[in-house]
Design a protein around this motif. Structure first.
Motif, PDB file in Angstrom:
ATOM      1  N   ARG A 154       0.902  -1.221   0.222  1.00 18.26           N
ATOM      2  CA  ARG A 154      -0.175  -0.207   0.051  1.00 18.26           C
ATOM      3  C   ARG A 154       0.844   1.161   0.023  1.00 18.26           C
ATOM      4  O   ARG A 154       0.081   2.262  -0.337  1.00 18.26           O
ATOM      5  CB  ARG A 154      -0.975   0.108   1.098  1.00 18.26           C
ATOM      6  CG  ARG A 154      -2.078  -1.262   1.103  1.00 18.26           C
ATOM      7  CD  ARG A 154      -3.271  -0.980   1.838  1.00 18.26           C
ATOM      8  NE  ARG A 154      -2.977  -0.927   3.421  1.00 18.26           N
ATOM      9  CZ  ARG A 154      -4.135  -0.951   4.110  1.00 18.26           C
ATOM     10  NH1 ARG A 154      -5.286  -1.091   3.656  1.00 18.26           N
ATOM     11  NH2 ARG A 154      -4.043  -0.993   5.483  1.00 18.26           N
ATOM     12  N   SER A 155       2.285   1.164   0.456  1.00 15.91           N
ATOM     13  CA  SER A 155       2.921   2.352   0.603  1.00 15.91           C
ATOM     14  C   SER A 155       4.380   2.142   0.082  1.00 15.91           C
ATOM     15  O   SER A 155       4.721   3.419  -0.228  1.00 15.91           O
ATOM     16  CB  SER A 155       3.018   2.905   1.940  1.00 15.91           C
ATOM     17  OG  SER A 155       3.613   2.126   2.887  1.00 15.91           O
ATOM     18  N   ASP A 156       4.886   1.200  -0.383  1.00 14.01           N
ATOM     19  CA  ASP A 156       6.140   0.889  -0.913  1.00 14.01           C
ATOM     20  C   ASP A 156       6.434   0.975  -2.274  1.00 14.01           C
ATOM     21  O   ASP A 156       5.863   0.106  -3.119  1.00 14.01           O
ATOM     22  CB  ASP A 156       6.957  -0.553  -0.486  1.00 14.01           C
ATOM     23  CG  ASP A 156       8.096  -0.629  -0.620  1.00 14.01           C
ATOM     24  OD1 ASP A 156       8.709  -0.036  -1.548  1.00 14.01           O
ATOM     25  OD2 ASP A 156       8.842  -1.669  -0.038  1.00 14.01           O
ATOM     26  N   PRO A 157       6.989   1.955  -2.803  1.00 12.05           N
ATOM     27  CA  PRO A 157       7.274   2.360  -4.341  1.00 12.05           C
ATOM     28  C   PRO A 157       7.820   1.246  -5.039  1.00 12.05           C
ATOM     29  O   PRO A 157       7.413   0.695  -6.209  1.00 12.05           O
ATOM     30  CB  PRO A 157       7.868   3.775  -4.328  1.00 12.05           C
ATOM     31  CG  PRO A 157       8.009   4.240  -3.017  1.00 12.05           C
ATOM     32  CD  PRO A 157       7.711   3.210  -2.139  1.00 12.05           C
ATOM     33  N   LEU A 158       8.662   0.495  -4.368  1.00 13.49           N
ATOM     34  CA  LEU A 158       9.588  -0.644  -4.738  1.00 13.49           C
ATOM     35  C   LEU A 158       8.711  -1.916  -5.065  1.00 13.49           C
ATOM     36  O   LEU A 158       8.606  -2.365  -6.475  1.00 13.49           O
ATOM     37  CB  LEU A 158      10.846  -0.874  -4.252  1.00 13.49           C
ATOM     38  CG  LEU A 158      12.015  -0.101  -4.422  1.00 13.49           C
ATOM     39  CD1 LEU A 158      12.892   0.058  -3.298  1.00 13.49           C
ATOM     40  CD2 LEU A 158      12.749  -0.278  -5.630  1.00 13.49           C
ATOM     41  N   LEU A 159       7.762  -2.134  -4.252  1.00  8.55           N
ATOM     42  CA  LEU A 159       6.847  -3.207  -4.575  1.00  8.55           C
ATOM     43  C   LEU A 159       5.826  -3.047  -5.323  1.00  8.55           C
ATOM     44  O   LEU A 159       5.626  -3.808  -6.325  1.00  8.55           O
ATOM     45  CB  LEU A 159       6.181  -3.734  -3.079  1.00  8.55           C
ATOM     46  CG  LEU A 159       6.926  -4.370  -2.201  1.00  8.55           C
ATOM     47  CD1 LEU A 159       6.340  -4.667  -0.888  1.00  8.55           C
ATOM     48  CD2 LEU A 159       7.108  -5.864  -2.567  1.00  8.55           C
ATOM     49  N   GLN A 160       5.480  -1.647  -5.313  1.00  9.44           N
ATOM     50  CA  GLN A 160       4.388  -1.377  -6.436  1.00  9.44           C
ATOM     51  C   GLN A 160       4.876  -1.165  -7.880  1.00  9.44           C
ATOM     52  O   GLN A 160       4.335  -1.760  -8.948  1.00  9.44           O
ATOM     53  CB  GLN A 160       3.671  -0.021  -6.007  1.00  9.44           C
ATOM     54  CG  GLN A 160       3.181   0.178  -4.729  1.00  9.44           C
ATOM     55  CD  GLN A 160       2.607   1.782  -4.399  1.00  9.44           C
ATOM     56  OE1 GLN A 160       2.937   2.601  -4.983  1.00  9.44           O
ATOM     57  NE2 GLN A 160       2.017   1.681  -3.119  1.00  9.44           N
ATOM     58  N   ALA A 161       6.007  -0.823  -7.828  1.00  8.39           N
ATOM     59  CA  ALA A 161       6.771  -0.817  -9.237  1.00  8.39           C
ATOM     60  C   ALA A 161       7.030  -2.222  -9.833  1.00  8.39           C
ATOM     61  O   ALA A 161       6.859  -2.663 -10.950  1.00  8.39           O
ATOM     62  CB  ALA A 161       8.036  -0.218  -9.309  1.00  8.39           C
ATOM     63  N   GLY A 162       7.387  -3.024  -8.948  1.00  8.55           N
ATOM     64  CA  GLY A 162       7.614  -4.705  -9.341  1.00  8.55           C
ATOM     65  C   GLY A 162       6.408  -4.972  -9.739  1.00  8.55           C
ATOM     66  O   GLY A 162       6.251  -5.935 -10.757  1.00  8.55           O
ATOM     67  N   THR A 163       5.177  -4.881  -9.251  1.00  4.96           N
ATOM     68  CA  THR A 163       3.785  -5.200  -9.529  1.00  4.96           C
ATOM     69  C   THR A 163       3.694  -4.931 -11.217  1.00  4.96           C
ATOM     70  O   THR A 163       3.203  -5.652 -11.881  1.00  4.96           O
ATOM     71  CB  THR A 163       2.772  -4.837  -8.885  1.00  4.96           C
ATOM     72  OG1 THR A 163       2.673  -5.475  -7.217  1.00  4.96           O
ATOM     73  CG2 THR A 163       1.363  -5.362  -9.340  1.00  4.96           C
ATOM     74  N   ARG A 164       3.811  -3.629 -11.216  1.00  9.72           N
ATOM     75  CA  ARG A 164       3.447  -3.037 -12.591  1.00  9.72           C
ATOM     76  C   ARG A 164       4.636  -3.395 -13.652  1.00  9.72           C
ATOM     77  O   ARG A 164       3.988  -3.727 -14.752  1.00  9.72           O
ATOM     78  CB  ARG A 164       3.813  -1.577 -12.364  1.00  9.72           C
ATOM     79  CG  ARG A 164       3.276  -0.878 -13.609  1.00  9.72           C
ATOM     80  CD  ARG A 164       2.986   0.550 -13.238  1.00  9.72           C
ATOM     81  NE  ARG A 164       2.239   1.225 -14.518  1.00  9.72           N
ATOM     82  CZ  ARG A 164       1.734   2.493 -14.692  1.00  9.72           C
ATOM     83  NH1 ARG A 164       1.968   3.150 -13.680  1.00  9.72           N
ATOM     84  NH2 ARG A 164       1.178   2.701 -15.670  1.00  9.72           N
ATOM     85  N   ILE A 165       5.771  -3.821 -13.115  1.00  8.27           N
ATOM     86  CA  ILE A 165       6.731  -4.268 -14.247  1.00  8.27           C
ATOM     87  C   ILE A 165       6.314  -5.808 -14.459  1.00  8.27           C
ATOM     88  O   ILE A 165       6.368  -6.084 -15.791  1.00  8.27           O
ATOM     89  CB  ILE A 165       8.090  -4.429 -13.709  1.00  8.27           C
ATOM     90  CG1 ILE A 165       8.782  -3.069 -13.558  1.00  8.27           C
ATOM     91  CG2 ILE A 165       9.193  -5.187 -14.560  1.00  8.27           C
ATOM     92  CD1 ILE A 165      10.102  -3.000 -12.635  1.00  8.27           C
ATOM     93  N   ALA A 166       5.952  -6.459 -13.492  1.00  7.78           N
ATOM     94  CA  ALA A 166       5.334  -7.991 -13.627  1.00  7.78           C
ATOM     95  C   ALA A 166       4.364  -7.985 -14.661  1.00  7.78           C
ATOM     96  O   ALA A 166       4.209  -8.783 -15.593  1.00  7.78           O
ATOM     97  CB  ALA A 166       5.144  -8.581 -12.338  1.00  7.78           C
ATOM     98  N   VAL A 167       3.407  -7.279 -14.650  1.00  5.80           N
ATOM     99  CA  VAL A 167       2.287  -7.110 -15.345  1.00  5.80           C
ATOM    100  C   VAL A 167       2.518  -6.680 -16.829  1.00  5.80           C
ATOM    101  O   VAL A 167       1.803  -7.257 -17.616  1.00  5.80           O
ATOM    102  CB  VAL A 167       1.322  -6.202 -14.633  1.00  5.80           C
ATOM    103  CG1 VAL A 167       0.076  -5.887 -15.565  1.00  5.80           C
ATOM    104  CG2 VAL A 167       0.474  -6.942 -13.596  1.00  5.80           C
ATOM    105  N   GLU A 168       3.106  -5.677 -17.080  1.00  6.73           N
ATOM    106  CA  GLU A 168       3.565  -5.230 -18.314  1.00  6.73           C
ATOM    107  C   GLU A 168       4.509  -5.903 -19.141  1.00  6.73           C
ATOM    108  O   GLU A 168       4.134  -6.569 -20.042  1.00  6.73           O
ATOM    109  CB  GLU A 168       4.332  -3.797 -18.107  1.00  6.73           C
ATOM    110  CG  GLU A 168       3.247  -2.451 -17.742  1.00  6.73           C
ATOM    111  CD  GLU A 168       3.849  -1.301 -18.172  1.00  6.73           C
ATOM    112  OE1 GLU A 168       4.513  -0.633 -19.308  1.00  6.73           O
ATOM    113  OE2 GLU A 168       3.648  -0.407 -17.034  1.00  6.73           O
TER     114      GLU A 168
END
Lengths: 205, 205
Positions: free
Chosen positions: A92-106
């Motif tokens: 919910r707050s960690d930009p690195l984890l959030q970016a990881g999800t976005r990379i995974a999906v893209e």
């Protein structure tokens, strides 16, 4: 030693800059030039650590998990539950984890997907394999197959929560994920002792 | 009548062009201009049917499901299983369904997500609610919550399969999804009669 420390700090700055740029623009649109500029380091320093955008993406996807790994307790199934709740809270707050999800999906839709689910599958497979040794799993469950299913489902739950509530309801959805899947995973005697909300992560609602 | 037919044909051409462009470039990078050009129609014709890229995306995401809806049988849980297998098979070759997935995932990260999971959740909620009326569900299961969980998990399984095998293994992963979730959904007497591979869709492997 000081040199090494500086190198690690540079590496971290690049990872954080990458997370910021990817988080705002998406992975495909993010450029090494913009990441370099935001990190405030030289192009040479970036390429010393990451030879390509793909290498950088791989680091963002795989290296953010380690801090969340729980120590082994007497229930590896409960450890897995706790682990996924810790990640959910951090997401919910960690930009690195959030970016990881976005990379995974893209990268899922590229010709050469990073197979970003692998690191997570390895971790959950290990936990489920140890749960099997503890007698925690139903006999029909194959730890590696169950782990692949679980990681895929967790990814979907994350995305659903992002679209539905910008991840505000993610802890609840992770609890629901476990409530729906534990009856097909845990042996009956174990099931009643597991807490799908996680042990250390009680929801503050 | 002829005029209406032509309008429908134009609308279909635009949807198919959108699916092609989004499938190759992604949703964010796709432009109405390129979609219009590929559809071989005028800009006015496109905007007559779709006032914005968002409206077009919404149509791609929501309108592709209808052909796969099964007739109600005496088991609504089995109907849900069959439905998800039909979609899985079609996903391997249908550009419109594939573009729908990609739009869903990309808009997940926008400020105003299309909430693309809604149409699927509505369908599965209806099936689970009718399964409840048939006595097919465990008493603890709440149809709408279970449907949200299932749709999220299905999305994740799709993405995992796209990354792992370009969707070649999707039918197997959908079977695994049901095998892992049915014990937490179906009442015990019903469980043994359900086929997680789907009734009409036997895997040719």
């Amino acid at each position: 030693m000081v040199k090494q420390e500086r190198a690690l700090r540079t590496r971290r700055a690049v990872l954080e800059a990458a997370a910021h740029v990817i988080g705002s623009r998406g992975y495909q649109a993010a450029t090494m030039a913009e990441i370099t500029q935001r990190a405030g380091v030289t192009k040479g320093a970036v390429y010393f650590h990451f030879t390509s955008k793909t290498a950088l993406a791989r680091a963002v996807v795989t290296e953010q998990i380690a801090p969340f790994l729980p120590q082994a307790s007497d229930s590896r199934l409960q450890d897995a539950i706790d682990f996924t709740h810790q990640v959910a809270l951090a997401l919910r707050s960690d930009p690195l984890l959030q970016a990881g999800t976005r990379i995974a999906v893209e990268t899922t839709f590229s010709e050469d997907p990073l197979m970003p689910y692998q690191a997570w599958t390895d971790i959950i497979t290990t936990m489920f394999t140890e749960a099997r040794a503890n007698g925690e799993l139903l006999s029909a469950v194959v730890p590696e197959r169950a782990a692949e299913f679980f990681v895929a489902a967790y990814m979907g739950v994350q995305l659903f929560s992002r679209a539905a509530s910008d991840r505000a309801d993610l802890p609840h959805r992770v609890t629901a994920l476990w409530k729906h899947t534990l009856p097909g995973l845990a042996s009956p005697g174990v099931l009643s002792h597991l807490d799908p909300q996680g042990r250390r992560v009680k929801l503050a609602v």
